[in-house]
Design a protein around this motif. Structure first.
Motif, PDB file in Angstrom:
ATOM      1  N   SER A  99      -1.221  28.222 -10.134  1.00 13.38           N
ATOM      2  CA  SER A  99      -1.630  29.629 -10.196  1.00 13.38           C
ATOM      3  C   SER A  99      -2.812  29.867 -11.118  1.00 13.38           C
ATOM      4  N   GLY A 100      -3.144  28.889 -11.967  1.00 10.25           N
ATOM      5  CA  GLY A 100      -4.234  29.089 -12.911  1.00 10.25           C
ATOM      6  C   GLY A 100      -3.827  29.846 -14.153  1.00 10.25           C
ATOM      7  N   VAL A 101      -2.520  30.060 -14.356  1.00 14.39           N
ATOM      8  CA  VAL A 101      -2.070  30.672 -15.604  1.00 14.39           C
ATOM      9  C   VAL A 101      -2.497  29.807 -16.789  1.00 14.39           C
ATOM     10  N   ILE A 102      -2.442  28.483 -16.581  1.00 19.52           N
ATOM     11  CA  ILE A 102      -3.053  27.549 -17.520  1.00 19.52           C
ATOM     12  C   ILE A 102      -4.403  27.165 -16.921  1.00 19.52           C
ATOM     13  N   PRO A 103      -5.509  27.654 -17.449  1.00 23.90           N
ATOM     14  CA  PRO A 103      -6.821  27.400 -16.825  1.00 23.90           C
ATOM     15  C   PRO A 103      -7.160  25.913 -16.828  1.00 23.90           C
ATOM     16  N   THR A 104      -7.869  25.492 -15.786  1.00 25.10           N
ATOM     17  CA  THR A 104      -8.255  24.086 -15.693  1.00 25.10           C
ATOM     18  C   THR A 104      -9.236  23.689 -16.787  1.00 25.10           C
ATOM     19  N   SER A 105      -9.947  24.648 -17.339  1.00 27.47           N
ATOM     20  CA  SER A 105     -10.907  24.346 -18.411  1.00 27.47           C
ATOM     21  C   SER A 105     -10.217  24.192 -19.766  1.00 27.47           C
ATOM     22  N   ASN A 106      -8.969  24.587 -19.854  1.00 27.58           N
ATOM     23  CA  ASN A 106      -8.234  24.493 -21.115  1.00 27.58           C
ATOM     24  C   ASN A 106      -7.772  23.057 -21.339  1.00 27.58           C
ATOM     25  N   VAL A 107      -7.754  22.646 -22.604  1.00 30.32           N
ATOM     26  CA  VAL A 107      -7.314  21.294 -22.938  1.00 30.32           C
ATOM     27  C   VAL A 107      -5.847  21.103 -22.578  1.00 30.32           C
ATOM     28  N   ALA A 108      -5.061  22.171 -22.678  1.00 28.78           N
ATOM     29  CA  ALA A 108      -3.631  22.066 -22.390  1.00 28.78           C
ATOM     30  C   ALA A 108      -3.381  21.684 -20.933  1.00 28.78           C
ATOM     31  N   TYR A 109      -4.303  22.052 -20.045  1.00 32.60           N
ATOM     32  CA  TYR A 109      -4.112  21.733 -18.624  1.00 32.60           C
ATOM     33  C   TYR A 109      -4.023  20.219 -18.428  1.00 32.60           C
ATOM     34  N   THR A 110      -4.815  19.460 -19.160  1.00 31.23           N
ATOM     35  CA  THR A 110      -4.797  18.001 -19.018  1.00 31.23           C
ATOM     36  C   THR A 110      -3.432  17.437 -19.373  1.00 31.23           C
ATOM     37  N   TRP A 111      -2.866  17.906 -20.468  1.00 36.76           N
ATOM     38  CA  TRP A 111      -1.571  17.384 -20.905  1.00 36.76           C
ATOM     39  C   TRP A 111      -0.435  17.838 -19.996  1.00 36.76           C
ATOM     40  N   PHE A 112      -0.485  19.096 -19.561  1.00 37.21           N
ATOM     41  CA  PHE A 112       0.544  19.567 -18.643  1.00 37.21           C
ATOM     42  C   PHE A 112       0.457  18.856 -17.292  1.00 37.21           C
ATOM     43  N   ALA A 113      -0.745  18.564 -16.843  1.00 37.42           N
ATOM     44  CA  ALA A 113      -0.908  17.827 -15.593  1.00 37.42           C
ATOM     45  C   ALA A 113      -0.361  16.405 -15.719  1.00 37.42           C
ATOM     46  N   ALA A 114      -0.541  15.795 -16.890  1.00 36.87           N
ATOM     47  CA  ALA A 114       0.011  14.461 -17.117  1.00 36.87           C
ATOM     48  C   ALA A 114       1.539  14.501 -17.137  1.00 36.87           C
ATOM     49  N   VAL A 115       2.103  15.521 -17.770  1.00 38.73           N
ATOM     50  CA  VAL A 115       3.572  15.677 -17.770  1.00 38.73           C
ATOM     51  C   VAL A 115       4.079  15.910 -16.357  1.00 38.73           C
ATOM     52  N   TYR A 116       3.368  16.727 -15.612  1.00 36.44           N
ATOM     53  CA  TYR A 116       3.745  16.992 -14.214  1.00 36.44           C
ATOM     54  C   TYR A 116       3.732  15.704 -13.394  1.00 36.44           C
TER      55      TYR A 116
END
Length: 377
Positions: A99-116
């Motif tokens: 949904s982009g609630v966590i923007p792709t430009s945010n650093v947190a997106y990288t870590w959440f994507a890895a957890v996913y």
């Protein structure tokens, strides 16, 4: 661009995967067609239709978990419920990432994507191990079975998370331009686990079960899962253009995965039967007694079980009472006594030759010491 093994470029141009903004180049790979966005309170929500399916999936998974936990004596209950817990967390993360609630430009997106990515690989590992539970290589519900499942999923999660985050950040020799390790974990690992699980369950049904209805659950689950893969990786852009960007292949993929997971639950529910003697449900079961031996007919009971004859030397209980047996009339006394003298017959003889009249007296009251001293000694 044609398909290349180990590359996400052609795949991400068709399907809007979670990892697509993090592979291929520094800006990621953008799909040629994707679902239109929705502005809610000044916040852009990507993939709104897919997010709705994520919410439905979370609710349905919660219902399935409750039903699984209510079958206290079913085989593999603790093992299969772990798979559904992992699927629920995956859907929750996917809802925020898609949904982009966590923007792709945010650093947190990288870590959440890895957890996913790690959770997805661990969920497939959990499903694969659950495929062996029915063969009872280790008794289900025991520490050996549970800890083997937990440790295996944890190892797969750790390896997948490490490969993902190292690829996204280009660490330890991994590179997002050539994400071979991520390609194997994200695409090939599921294609190994799912067919093995299906084959194992077919063997289990044909070898151990008389009922063949669970094969229908396996067939429908396979059709849903395969259909979702085809719609996502082959026809996502076509669907998106045909429906004018309202939905794309990711919507149908998420929906088909939900339906296949529901078929996993349905299959497990069909092949497991509770032991009603030890089951505990939220509602008490009402059993109607049909056995005539337990009927509530007094006449039938009295005919079937007649009153036994009295023992020699004891009063008869045929009429339901003892004629020569009464309760003390004095207040506060609860113990019974025999009537003697004029009360309606002599009391029965006692052991040793001492009569009831000598021991209790002529009025039915116990006297001490006895009136005849020579009888005492």
């Amino acid at each position: 661009m044609g398909f290349q093994f180990g590359s996400f470029d052609s795949i991400c141009e068709t399907a809007a995967l979670v990892i697509c903004p993090l592979v291929g180049s520094a800006q990621g790979v953008e799909p040629t067609c994707y679902s239109r966005n929705v502005d809610i309170g000044g916040t852009l929500i990507f993939q709104p239709s897919t997010c709705f399916v994520h919410i439905v999936a979370i609710i349905m998974t919660a219902i399935m978990i409750v039903h699984i936990r209510s079958k206290y004596t079913a085989v593999g209950r603790k093992e299969i419920v772990m798979f559904f817990w992992m699927y629920m967390v995956i859907e929750l993360l996917a809802m925020f990432l898609d949904s982009g609630v966590i923007p792709t430009s945010n650093v947190a997106y990288t870590w959440f994507a890895a957890v996913y990515t790690g959770l997805v690989a661990a969920a497939y590992c959990c499903l694969l191990i659950n495929g062996f539970i029915g063969f009872q290589f280790a008794e289900d519900g025991t520490p050996l079975s549970l800890w083997f499942l937990r440790i295996s999923c944890l190892v797969v999660f750790g390896v997948s998370f490490f490969v993902s985050i190292a690829t996204f950040l280009q660490k330890f020799g991994f590179n997002y331009t050539k994400p071979m390790g991520l390609f194997i974990i994200y695409l090939l690992w599921p294609l190994i686990c799912v067919p093995v699980y299906i084959v194992l369950q077919l063997i289990l049904v044909f070898r151990t079960l008389e009922d063949r209805w669970p094969i229908g659950d396996i067939a429908f689950g396979t059709i849903f899962y395969a259909g979702g893969q085809v719609l996502l990786f082959a026809f996502s852009a076509t669907i998106c253009k045909a429906i004018k960007h309202y939905i794309d292949g990711l919507f149908f993929f998420t929906l088909c995965v939900l339906l296949s997971v529901m078929m996993v639950y349905k299959y497990w529910d069909d092949i497991t039967r509770e032991d009603l003697e030890f089951s505990v449900g939220s509602k008490a079961a009402v059993w109607e007694v049909k056995d005539p031996l337990l009927a509530d007919d007094e006449d039938a009971s009295s005919d079937r079980y007649p009153v036994p004859p009295p023992l020699p030397g004891y009063p008869s209980s045929t009429n339901g009472s003892y004629p020569n047996f009464q309760s003390q009339s004095q207040p506060g006394q609860q113990y019974p006594s025999y009537r003697g003298g004029n009360g309606g017959g002599a009391a029965p003889s006692l052991v040793g030759g001492v009569s009831g009249a000598q021991l209790y007296g002529s009025q039915g009251k116990r006297g001490y010491p006895p009136g005849i001293s020579q009888d005492r000694y």
